[in-house]
Design an enzyme around this catalytic site. Structure first.
Site, mmCIF file in Angstrom:
data_model
loop_
_atom_site.group_PDB
_atom_site.id
_atom_site.type_symbol
_atom_site.label_atom_id
_atom_site.label_comp_id
_atom_site.label_asym_id
_atom_site.label_seq_id
_atom_site.Cartn_x
_atom_site.Cartn_y
_atom_site.Cartn_z
ATOM 1 N N CYS A 36 0.802 -1.226 0.000
ATOM 2 C CA CYS A 36 0.000 0.000 0.000
ATOM 3 C C CYS A 36 0.834 1.275 0.000
ATOM 4 O O CYS A 36 0.296 2.360 -0.144
ATOM 5 C CB CYS A 36 -0.921 0.011 1.220
ATOM 6 S SG CYS A 36 0.009 0.053 2.753
ATOM 7 N N CYS A 107 -0.847 -4.843 7.011
ATOM 8 C CA CYS A 107 -0.639 -3.637 7.824
ATOM 9 C C CYS A 107 -0.042 -4.013 9.182
ATOM 10 O O CYS A 107 0.795 -3.309 9.746
ATOM 11 C CB CYS A 107 -1.959 -2.914 8.057
ATOM 12 S SG CYS A 107 -2.985 -2.833 6.605
HETATM 13 FE FE1 FES Z 1 -1.303 0.674 4.327
HETATM 14 FE FE2 FES Z 1 -2.781 -0.526 6.156
HETATM 15 S S1 FES Z 1 -3.343 -0.072 4.125
HETATM 16 S S2 FES Z 1 -0.738 0.111 6.343
#
Ligand code: FES
Length: 211
Positions: A36, A107
């Site tokens: 992400c 995450c």
């Molecule tokens: Fe990036 Fe959770 S979506 S750390």
């Protein structure tokens, strides 16, 4: 559609523990998630004799799951030895939080990876690495996968920002496919040096720009 976050996770997201910076930390690590592009930095203060974590703080640019996990793991390891802290897993953190949606597991892993990197950084900079296997050029490249390309949100190896690595007689030269005048050049250079300078058989690190 809202994500099925538990009550504890939401509470810790809103009021996380141990957020912030430690001045003159004994160790520090920043990790980014390839999934992400978010980043976490973690700071440690460790007792030199007992190797107990006296203080720990984090800064996160991640999501609620990441912030809540970092809050939980920093609470768990405070007061523990670095060997005990190494055993904390993302699964344990996720259980403490009442579970995580599968799309949010990375995450939690990111928060735990950052803790492990900070501990490794502490061990390296304090001569505590037990198996001193000579470092190779490939090891250096692996380590550079922990440096994020801020222009892409992925690491500098995957995004082709790393042009070459030369490792000779303990001297590392990292060459980036970037102009020295680029706004991120100096930050990247500092991060690369931070990432490599603690390796036990690295004597110096130089970053060059080839554009
Ligand atoms: Fe990036 Fe959770 S979506 S750390």
């Amino acid at each position: 559609m809202s994500l099925p976050y538990g009550k504890k996770l939401l509470e810790l997201f809103k009021h996380p523990h141990n957020v912030g910076k430690i001045k003159n930390p004994d160790a520090k690590a920043t990790e980014g998630s390839p999934a992400c592009g978010d980043m976490v930095t973690l700071y440690l203060k460790v007792d030199d004799k007992t190797h107990k974590i006296e203080d720990i703080k984090f800064e996160s640019y991640g999501c609620a799951s990441n912030i809540a996990t970092a809050s939980v793991i920093t609470d768990i390891v405070k007061g523990k030895t670095i060997d005990e802290a190494k055993k904390v897993t993302w699964k344990k953190a996720a259980d403490e939080l009442g579970g995580l949606p599968p799309v949010k597991v990375h995450c939690s892993v990111l928060a735990v990876d950052t803790l492990r990197s900070a501990i490794r950084n502490y061990e390296e900079s304090h001569g505590l690495i037990k198996n001193k296997v000579p470092t190779t050029r490939n090891d250096i490249i692996e380590r550079l996968k922990h440096v994020m390309n801020p222009m892409k949100g992925l690491d500098i190896v995957k995004t082709g920002l790393l042009f070459d690595v030369i490792f000779e007689d303990g001297k590392v030269t990292v060459i980036l496919e970037l102009e020295e005048s680029n706004q991120f050049a100096s930050n990247l250079s500092n991060e690369i040096i931070e990432q490599l300078q603690t390796i036990w058989d690295v004597k110096s690190v130089e970053v060059k720009f080839n554009l």
